[in-house]
Design a protein around this motif. Structure first.
Motif, mmCIF file in Angstrom:
data_model
loop_
_atom_site.group_PDB
_atom_site.id
_atom_site.type_symbol
_atom_site.label_atom_id
_atom_site.label_comp_id
_atom_site.label_asym_id
_atom_site.label_seq_id
_atom_site.Cartn_x
_atom_site.Cartn_y
_atom_site.Cartn_z
ATOM 1 N N GLU A 14 0.812 -1.212 0.000
ATOM 2 C CA GLU A 14 0.000 0.000 0.000
ATOM 3 C C GLU A 14 0.848 1.265 0.000
ATOM 4 O O GLU A 14 0.407 2.308 -0.461
ATOM 5 C CB GLU A 14 -0.950 0.013 1.203
ATOM 6 N N TYR A 15 2.064 1.185 0.523
ATOM 7 C CA TYR A 15 2.946 2.347 0.476
ATOM 8 C C TYR A 15 4.156 2.112 -0.425
ATOM 9 O O TYR A 15 5.091 2.907 -0.459
ATOM 10 C CB TYR A 15 3.360 2.847 1.874
ATOM 11 N N GLY A 16 4.106 1.041 -1.193
ATOM 12 C CA GLY A 16 5.104 0.810 -2.236
ATOM 13 C C GLY A 16 6.488 0.464 -1.745
ATOM 14 O O GLY A 16 7.476 0.827 -2.375
ATOM 15 N N GLU A 17 6.582 -0.259 -0.648
ATOM 16 C CA GLU A 17 7.896 -0.647 -0.138
ATOM 17 C C GLU A 17 8.536 -1.695 -1.038
ATOM 18 O O GLU A 17 7.903 -2.679 -1.408
ATOM 19 C CB GLU A 17 7.779 -1.198 1.281
ATOM 20 N N LYS A 18 9.785 -1.443 -1.379
ATOM 21 C CA LYS A 18 10.588 -2.385 -2.158
ATOM 22 C C LYS A 18 11.944 -2.504 -1.494
ATOM 23 O O LYS A 18 12.503 -1.514 -1.016
ATOM 24 C CB LYS A 18 10.795 -1.890 -3.597
ATOM 25 N N GLN A 19 12.490 -3.723 -1.485
ATOM 26 C CA GLN A 19 13.812 -3.969 -0.925
ATOM 27 C C GLN A 19 14.540 -4.982 -1.782
ATOM 28 O O GLN A 19 13.909 -5.849 -2.394
ATOM 29 C CB GLN A 19 13.721 -4.506 0.495
ATOM 30 N N ALA A 20 15.839 -4.854 -1.793
ATOM 31 C CA ALA A 20 16.696 -5.822 -2.466
ATOM 32 C C ALA A 20 18.012 -5.876 -1.700
ATOM 33 O O ALA A 20 18.369 -4.920 -1.020
ATOM 34 C CB ALA A 20 16.945 -5.421 -3.912
ATOM 35 N N ASN A 93 13.251 8.791 -3.013
ATOM 36 C CA ASN A 93 14.556 8.329 -2.549
ATOM 37 C C ASN A 93 14.721 6.819 -2.664
ATOM 38 O O ASN A 93 13.801 6.051 -2.384
ATOM 39 C CB ASN A 93 14.779 8.744 -1.094
ATOM 40 N N VAL A 94 15.914 6.444 -3.096
ATOM 41 C CA VAL A 94 16.347 5.050 -3.092
ATOM 42 C C VAL A 94 17.560 5.026 -2.164
ATOM 43 O O VAL A 94 18.527 5.764 -2.380
ATOM 44 C CB VAL A 94 16.720 4.558 -4.507
ATOM 45 N N ILE A 95 17.480 4.211 -1.134
ATOM 46 C CA ILE A 95 18.508 4.175 -0.094
ATOM 47 C C ILE A 95 19.376 2.929 -0.275
ATOM 48 O O ILE A 95 18.862 1.850 -0.583
ATOM 49 C CB ILE A 95 17.865 4.112 1.315
ATOM 50 N N VAL A 96 20.675 3.089 -0.064
ATOM 51 C CA VAL A 96 21.606 1.955 -0.084
ATOM 52 C C VAL A 96 22.373 1.998 1.229
ATOM 53 O O VAL A 96 23.040 2.985 1.528
ATOM 54 C CB VAL A 96 22.603 2.047 -1.269
ATOM 55 N N VAL A 109 10.398 3.469 -0.771
ATOM 56 C CA VAL A 109 8.952 3.529 -0.575
ATOM 57 C C VAL A 109 8.405 4.541 -1.580
ATOM 58 O O VAL A 109 9.083 5.489 -1.953
ATOM 59 C CB VAL A 109 8.522 3.909 0.861
ATOM 60 N N SER A 110 7.185 4.324 -2.022
ATOM 61 C CA SER A 110 6.560 5.186 -3.026
ATOM 62 C C SER A 110 6.021 6.464 -2.383
ATOM 63 O O SER A 110 5.053 6.414 -1.621
ATOM 64 C CB SER A 110 5.415 4.443 -3.714
ATOM 65 N N ILE A 111 6.629 7.597 -2.722
ATOM 66 C CA ILE A 111 6.104 8.853 -2.192
ATOM 67 C C ILE A 111 4.732 9.155 -2.780
ATOM 68 O O ILE A 111 3.915 9.829 -2.154
ATOM 69 C CB ILE A 111 7.068 10.040 -2.406
ATOM 70 N N MET A 112 4.462 8.638 -3.957
ATOM 71 C CA MET A 112 3.151 8.869 -4.581
ATOM 72 C C MET A 112 2.055 8.127 -3.806
ATOM 73 O O MET A 112 0.975 8.671 -3.564
ATOM 74 C CB MET A 112 3.163 8.449 -6.046
ATOM 75 N N LYS A 113 2.344 6.883 -3.413
ATOM 76 C CA LYS A 113 1.377 6.123 -2.615
ATOM 77 C C LYS A 113 1.247 6.702 -1.210
ATOM 78 O O LYS A 113 0.145 6.784 -0.662
ATOM 79 C CB LYS A 113 1.781 4.647 -2.544
#
Length: 154
Positions: A14-20, A93-96, A109-113
């Protein structure tokens, strides 16, 4: 102060969290993520290392942590057409961060969501299209990151 919503009750989708997770050194991971973002259509207008800043300014002794501020100008322009408040969340933002030497976590995380969940953005078809478009670019970004990683968590 209590929150109006229970963050633990919200599905990360729902808030677009992605991790790798990337099995490479920190600088190599930053460069790889930057290249992937550029390849899928995000520019990187801002980037910085909070860990370097904090280590220098307050002797924080933080492990490597880096922020790539990604932006697709056409989508950002559309978002501002819908709500000028959206600029308060720019860029995407994409964090490393280094979990251990040779192992980097990539997080987004999706700022748009998030803007939609918080009521900053309108609940209309135009915003739904912005979410869909940024979601497709983010999916493509993480799919390309997947091609070199050893672990993925969503």
């Amino acid at each position: 102060m209590s929150l109006p919503i229970d963050p633990a009750a919200i599905d990360p989708d729902e808030y677009g969290e992605k991790q790798a997770v990337l099995e490479m050194d920190h600088e190599e991971a930053i460069e790889h993520v930057r290249e992937v973002c550029l390849d899928v259509g995000f520019g990187i207008p801002v980037e910085f290392s909070p860990s370097e800043l904090l280590n220098e300014k307050v002797d924080a002794d933080r492990d490597p942590y880096y922020v790539l501020g990604a932006c697709n100008p056409a989508i950002a322009d559309r978002a501002l057409d819908e709500t000028m408040r959206m600029g308060g969340l720019f860029p995407c933002n994409v964090i490393v961060w280094e979990e251990e030497p040779g192992r980097q976590r990539v997080y987004h995380v999706s700022i748009m969501k998030i803007a939609r969940l918080l009521g900053i953005a309108p609940d209309n078809e135009a915003w739904a299209d912005i979410i869909d478009t940024t979601g497709e670019l983010t999916e493509e970004t993480f799919a390309k990151l997947d091609s070199v990683e050893t672990e993925v968590t969503d």
